[in-house]
Design a protein around this motif. Structure first.
Motif, mmCIF file in Angstrom:
data_model
loop_
_atom_site.group_PDB
_atom_site.id
_atom_site.type_symbol
_atom_site.label_atom_id
_atom_site.label_comp_id
_atom_site.label_asym_id
_atom_site.label_seq_id
_atom_site.Cartn_x
_atom_site.Cartn_y
_atom_site.Cartn_z
ATOM 1 N N ALA A 9 41.095 -30.119 30.772
ATOM 2 C CA ALA A 9 41.435 -29.557 29.465
ATOM 3 C C ALA A 9 40.370 -29.886 28.418
ATOM 4 C CB ALA A 9 42.804 -30.062 29.015
ATOM 5 N N ILE A 10 39.802 -31.079 28.476
ATOM 6 C CA ILE A 10 38.715 -31.433 27.552
ATOM 7 C C ILE A 10 37.510 -30.532 27.806
ATOM 8 C CG2 ILE A 10 37.025 -33.215 26.962
ATOM 9 C CD1 ILE A 10 39.276 -35.299 27.407
ATOM 10 N N ALA A 11 37.162 -30.333 29.061
ATOM 11 C CA ALA A 11 36.033 -29.459 29.402
ATOM 12 C C ALA A 11 36.292 -28.026 28.948
ATOM 13 C CB ALA A 11 35.763 -29.505 30.900
ATOM 14 N N ASP A 12 37.514 -27.538 29.142
ATOM 15 C CA ASP A 12 37.853 -26.179 28.692
ATOM 16 C C ASP A 12 37.690 -26.044 27.185
ATOM 17 O OD1 ASP A 12 38.430 -25.425 31.300
ATOM 18 O OD2 ASP A 12 40.605 -25.555 31.045
ATOM 19 N N ALA A 13 38.112 -27.070 26.451
ATOM 20 C CA ALA A 13 37.984 -27.045 24.989
ATOM 21 C C ALA A 13 36.515 -27.058 24.585
ATOM 22 C CB ALA A 13 38.733 -28.223 24.372
ATOM 23 N N GLY A 30 34.939 -30.932 33.998
ATOM 24 C CA GLY A 30 35.716 -32.150 33.844
ATOM 25 C C GLY A 30 35.205 -33.325 34.664
ATOM 26 N N TYR A 31 34.220 -33.093 35.496
ATOM 27 C CA TYR A 31 33.680 -34.154 36.356
ATOM 28 C C TYR A 31 32.164 -34.163 36.292
ATOM 29 C CZ TYR A 31 38.332 -34.678 38.196
ATOM 30 O OH TYR A 31 39.676 -34.927 38.304
ATOM 31 N N VAL A 32 31.572 -35.253 36.725
ATOM 32 C CA VAL A 32 30.116 -35.370 36.760
ATOM 33 C C VAL A 32 29.588 -34.409 37.831
ATOM 34 C CG1 VAL A 32 28.175 -36.925 37.145
ATOM 35 C CG2 VAL A 32 30.269 -37.791 36.062
ATOM 36 N N PRO A 33 28.749 -33.448 37.435
ATOM 37 C CA PRO A 33 28.251 -32.468 38.398
ATOM 38 C C PRO A 33 27.095 -33.024 39.234
ATOM 39 C CG PRO A 33 27.381 -31.990 36.233
ATOM 40 C CD PRO A 33 28.316 -33.152 36.073
ATOM 41 N N ASP A 34 26.906 -32.441 40.413
ATOM 42 C CA ASP A 34 25.767 -32.811 41.254
ATOM 43 C C ASP A 34 24.453 -32.394 40.600
ATOM 44 O OD1 ASP A 34 27.352 -33.898 43.234
ATOM 45 O OD2 ASP A 34 27.468 -32.034 44.366
ATOM 46 N N GLY A 35 24.443 -31.186 40.061
ATOM 47 C CA GLY A 35 23.259 -30.655 39.403
ATOM 48 C C GLY A 35 23.623 -30.118 38.027
ATOM 49 N N ILE A 36 22.639 -30.020 37.176
ATOM 50 C CA ILE A 36 22.848 -29.614 35.786
ATOM 51 C C ILE A 36 22.253 -28.239 35.535
ATOM 52 C CG2 ILE A 36 22.209 -30.136 33.397
ATOM 53 C CD1 ILE A 36 24.216 -32.110 34.484
ATOM 54 N N LEU A 37 23.021 -27.379 34.894
ATOM 55 C CA LEU A 37 22.530 -26.136 34.316
ATOM 56 C C LEU A 37 22.663 -26.341 32.808
ATOM 57 C CD1 LEU A 37 21.499 -23.250 34.540
ATOM 58 C CD2 LEU A 37 23.872 -22.500 34.728
ATOM 59 N N PHE A 41 27.967 -29.934 29.353
ATOM 60 C CA PHE A 41 28.898 -30.964 28.893
ATOM 61 C C PHE A 41 29.744 -31.356 30.087
ATOM 62 C CE2 PHE A 41 33.210 -32.085 27.751
ATOM 63 C CZ PHE A 41 33.056 -33.011 26.733
ATOM 64 N N PHE A 42 29.924 -32.664 30.298
ATOM 65 C CA PHE A 42 30.830 -33.086 31.357
ATOM 66 C C PHE A 42 31.542 -34.370 30.968
ATOM 67 C CE2 PHE A 42 26.634 -34.688 32.585
ATOM 68 C CZ PHE A 42 26.871 -36.010 32.894
ATOM 69 N N VAL A 43 32.739 -34.513 31.513
ATOM 70 C CA VAL A 43 33.552 -35.705 31.293
ATOM 71 C C VAL A 43 33.145 -36.719 32.358
ATOM 72 C CG1 VAL A 43 35.891 -36.627 31.134
ATOM 73 C CG2 VAL A 43 35.427 -34.266 30.401
ATOM 74 N N GLY A 44 32.713 -37.886 31.900
ATOM 75 C CA GLY A 44 32.236 -38.919 32.811
ATOM 76 C C GLY A 44 33.278 -39.999 33.032
ATOM 77 N N GLU A 45 32.952 -41.192 32.590
ATOM 78 C CA GLU A 45 33.798 -42.356 32.843
ATOM 79 C C GLU A 45 35.072 -42.321 32.003
ATOM 80 O OE1 GLU A 45 30.574 -42.707 31.648
ATOM 81 O OE2 GLU A 45 29.630 -42.986 33.583
ATOM 82 N N PHE A 63 37.525 -41.558 27.163
ATOM 83 C CA PHE A 63 36.600 -40.823 28.021
ATOM 84 C C PHE A 63 35.193 -40.888 27.432
ATOM 85 C CE2 PHE A 63 40.637 -38.739 28.963
ATOM 86 C CZ PHE A 63 40.597 -38.689 30.352
ATOM 87 N N THR A 64 34.222 -41.225 28.269
ATOM 88 C CA THR A 64 32.820 -41.118 27.872
ATOM 89 C C THR A 64 32.303 -39.823 28.481
ATOM 90 O OG1 THR A 64 32.564 -43.511 27.830
ATOM 91 C CG2 THR A 64 30.546 -42.199 27.954
ATOM 92 N N CYS A 65 31.985 -38.891 27.609
ATOM 93 C CA CYS A 65 31.498 -37.575 28.029
ATOM 94 C C CYS A 65 30.011 -37.496 27.721
ATOM 95 C CB CYS A 65 32.238 -36.472 27.280
ATOM 96 S SG CYS A 65 34.026 -36.560 27.464
ATOM 97 N N ARG A 66 29.306 -36.661 28.432
ATOM 98 C CA ARG A 66 27.883 -36.480 28.169
ATOM 99 C C ARG A 66 27.589 -35.011 27.922
ATOM 100 N NH1 ARG A 66 28.205 -40.215 32.005
ATOM 101 N NH2 ARG A 66 27.559 -42.281 31.372
ATOM 102 N N VAL A 67 26.651 -34.811 27.016
ATOM 103 C CA VAL A 67 26.107 -33.480 26.803
ATOM 104 C C VAL A 67 24.604 -33.593 27.016
ATOM 105 C CG1 VAL A 67 26.012 -33.775 24.276
ATOM 106 C CG2 VAL A 67 25.966 -31.473 25.264
ATOM 107 N N LEU A 68 24.101 -32.802 27.939
ATOM 108 C CA LEU A 68 22.679 -32.784 28.265
ATOM 109 C C LEU A 68 22.138 -31.423 27.839
ATOM 110 C CD1 LEU A 68 22.825 -34.458 31.798
ATOM 111 C CD2 LEU A 68 22.542 -35.541 29.557
ATOM 112 N N ALA A 69 21.200 -31.453 26.893
ATOM 113 C CA ALA A 69 20.778 -30.209 26.252
ATOM 114 C C ALA A 69 19.649 -29.508 26.979
ATOM 115 C CB ALA A 69 20.375 -30.480 24.804
#
Length: 149
Positions: A9-13, A30-37, A41-45, A63-69
Protein backbone atom coordinates in the motif's frame (compact mmCIF):
# COMPACT_ATOMS: atom_id res chain seq x y z
CA UNK A 1 -1.12 -5.16 11.45
CA UNK A 2 0.17 -7.29 8.63
CA UNK A 3 3.46 -6.02 7.23
CA UNK A 4 3.27 -7.28 3.62
CA UNK A 5 -0.01 -5.56 2.65
CA UNK A 6 1.22 -2.33 4.27
CA UNK A 7 4.43 -2.47 2.21
CA UNK A 8 2.37 -2.82 -0.96
CA UNK A 9 0.00 0.00 0.00
CA UNK A 10 2.89 2.40 0.69
CA UNK A 11 4.40 1.59 -2.71
CA UNK A 12 1.02 2.09 -4.41
CA UNK A 13 0.68 5.50 -2.75
CA UNK A 14 4.22 6.51 -3.77
CA UNK A 15 3.47 5.62 -7.40
CA UNK A 16 1.01 8.53 -7.53
CA UNK A 17 3.75 11.15 -7.82
CA UNK A 18 3.92 13.07 -11.09
CA UNK A 19 7.51 13.45 -12.21
CA UNK A 20 8.83 16.39 -14.24
CA UNK A 21 8.33 16.22 -18.01
CA UNK A 22 10.80 13.90 -19.70
CA UNK A 23 11.70 11.91 -16.58
CA UNK A 24 9.18 9.12 -17.05
CA UNK A 25 7.23 7.35 -14.34
CA UNK A 26 8.36 6.40 -10.86
CA UNK A 27 8.80 2.66 -10.40
CA UNK A 28 7.46 1.75 -6.94
CA UNK A 29 7.57 -1.59 -5.16
CA UNK A 30 6.92 -2.84 -1.64
CA UNK A 31 10.13 -4.87 -1.54
CA UNK A 32 13.80 -4.38 -2.36
CA UNK A 33 14.10 -5.12 -6.09
CA UNK A 34 16.86 -7.18 -7.68
CA UNK A 35 17.44 -4.49 -10.29
CA UNK A 36 16.56 -0.82 -10.52
CA UNK A 37 14.69 1.03 -13.25
CA UNK A 38 15.31 4.59 -12.09
CA UNK A 39 13.70 6.57 -10.73
CA UNK A 40 12.65 3.92 -8.24
CA UNK A 41 11.00 3.92 -4.82
CA UNK A 42 10.99 0.81 -2.66
CA UNK A 43 10.12 -0.16 0.88
CA UNK A 44 13.20 -1.57 2.59
CA UNK A 45 13.75 -2.39 6.23
CA UNK A 46 11.04 -2.43 8.89
CA UNK A 47 11.31 -2.00 12.65
CA UNK A 48 8.41 -3.27 14.76
CA UNK A 49 7.60 -1.80 18.15
CA UNK A 50 4.96 -3.98 19.79
CA UNK A 51 2.51 -3.06 22.53
CA UNK A 52 2.48 0.73 22.25
CA UNK A 53 -0.91 0.51 24.00
CA UNK A 54 -2.14 -2.08 26.50
CA UNK A 55 -4.06 -5.14 25.33
CA UNK A 56 -2.28 -5.28 21.92
CA UNK A 57 -4.29 -2.21 20.88
CA UNK A 58 -1.41 -0.58 19.02
CA UNK A 59 1.84 -1.50 17.32
CA UNK A 60 4.22 0.84 15.54
CA UNK A 61 6.03 0.04 12.30
CA UNK A 62 8.95 2.16 11.11
CA UNK A 63 9.72 1.58 7.44
CA UNK A 64 12.97 2.76 5.87
CA UNK A 65 12.21 3.34 2.21
CA UNK A 66 14.64 4.33 -0.51
CA UNK A 67 14.25 6.44 -3.58
CA UNK A 68 16.98 6.08 -6.18
CA UNK A 69 16.81 8.80 -8.80
CA UNK A 70 19.42 7.85 -11.35
CA UNK A 71 23.05 7.49 -12.23
CA UNK A 72 23.58 8.80 -15.77
CA UNK A 73 24.05 12.48 -14.85
CA UNK A 74 24.64 13.48 -11.25
CA UNK A 75 23.12 16.98 -11.54
CA UNK A 76 19.89 16.02 -13.33
CA UNK A 77 19.45 12.98 -11.06
CA UNK A 78 19.81 15.18 -7.99
CA UNK A 79 17.23 17.60 -9.37
CA UNK A 80 14.77 14.71 -9.77
CA UNK A 81 15.60 13.50 -6.27
CA UNK A 82 15.13 17.02 -4.84
CA UNK A 83 11.68 17.19 -6.47
CA UNK A 84 10.70 13.80 -5.01
CA UNK A 85 11.84 14.88 -1.54
CA UNK A 86 9.94 18.17 -1.57
CA UNK A 87 7.36 18.56 1.17
CA UNK A 88 4.52 19.39 -1.21
CA UNK A 89 3.56 19.52 -4.85
CA UNK A 90 2.80 16.87 -7.46
CA UNK A 91 6.32 15.37 -7.35
CA UNK A 92 6.38 15.08 -3.53
CA UNK A 93 6.62 11.56 -2.14
CA UNK A 94 5.55 12.92 1.25
CA UNK A 95 2.35 14.35 -0.26
CA UNK A 96 1.59 11.19 -2.25
CA UNK A 97 2.19 8.78 0.62
CA UNK A 98 0.37 10.84 3.23
CA UNK A 99 -2.63 11.13 0.89
CA UNK A 100 -3.15 7.45 1.77
CA UNK A 101 -4.01 8.53 5.33
CA UNK A 102 -7.60 8.97 4.19
CA UNK A 103 -10.07 11.58 5.35
CA UNK A 104 -10.42 12.46 9.05
CA UNK A 105 -11.90 9.49 10.87
CA UNK A 106 -10.95 7.02 8.12
CA UNK A 107 -8.38 4.27 8.42
CA UNK A 108 -5.09 4.76 6.59
CA UNK A 109 -3.81 2.72 3.66
CA UNK A 110 -7.27 1.52 2.68
CA UNK A 111 -8.08 0.20 6.16
CA UNK A 112 -4.74 -1.50 6.91
CA UNK A 113 -3.60 0.94 9.62
CA UNK A 114 -4.81 3.66 11.95
CA UNK A 115 -2.41 6.30 10.63
CA UNK A 116 0.90 6.94 8.92
CA UNK A 117 3.37 9.78 8.76
CA UNK A 118 6.44 10.40 6.61
CA UNK A 119 8.76 11.43 9.42
CA UNK A 120 12.01 12.37 7.75
CA UNK A 121 14.50 12.09 4.92
CA UNK A 122 17.95 10.79 5.72
CA UNK A 123 21.02 9.50 3.93
CA UNK A 124 20.97 11.69 0.81
CA UNK A 125 23.94 10.11 -0.95
CA UNK A 126 25.16 7.68 -3.57
CA UNK A 127 23.82 4.14 -3.04
CA UNK A 128 25.25 0.91 -4.40
CA UNK A 129 22.50 -1.43 -5.63
CA UNK A 130 23.02 -4.61 -7.67
CA UNK A 131 26.48 -3.46 -8.74
CA UNK A 132 25.44 0.04 -9.87
CA UNK A 133 25.61 3.44 -8.15
CA UNK A 134 22.54 5.66 -7.86
CA UNK A 135 21.98 9.01 -6.19
CA UNK A 136 19.21 8.58 -3.66
CA UNK A 137 17.86 9.07 -0.17
CA UNK A 138 15.94 7.24 2.53
CA UNK A 139 12.50 8.15 3.85
CA UNK A 140 11.35 6.94 7.25
CA UNK A 141 7.62 6.25 7.46
CA UNK A 142 5.84 5.60 10.76
CA UNK A 143 2.70 3.45 10.61
CA UNK A 144 0.51 2.76 13.65
CA UNK A 145 -2.35 0.33 13.98
CA UNK A 146 -4.06 -2.45 15.83
CA UNK A 147 -1.53 -4.93 17.16
CA UNK A 148 -4.04 -7.75 17.47
CA UNK A 149 -4.68 -8.10 13.71
Amino acid sequence: MQISPIRAAIADAAADVVLPTGVGKLTATGYVPDGILAPCFFVGEVEVNYDKAMGRRQDELLFTCRVLAGRADDRSSQRVLDALLSGSGPTSLKRAIEAARGAPGEMALGGLADDLHVQRVQGYRWFEHAGFSYVGAELVIRVIGDGST
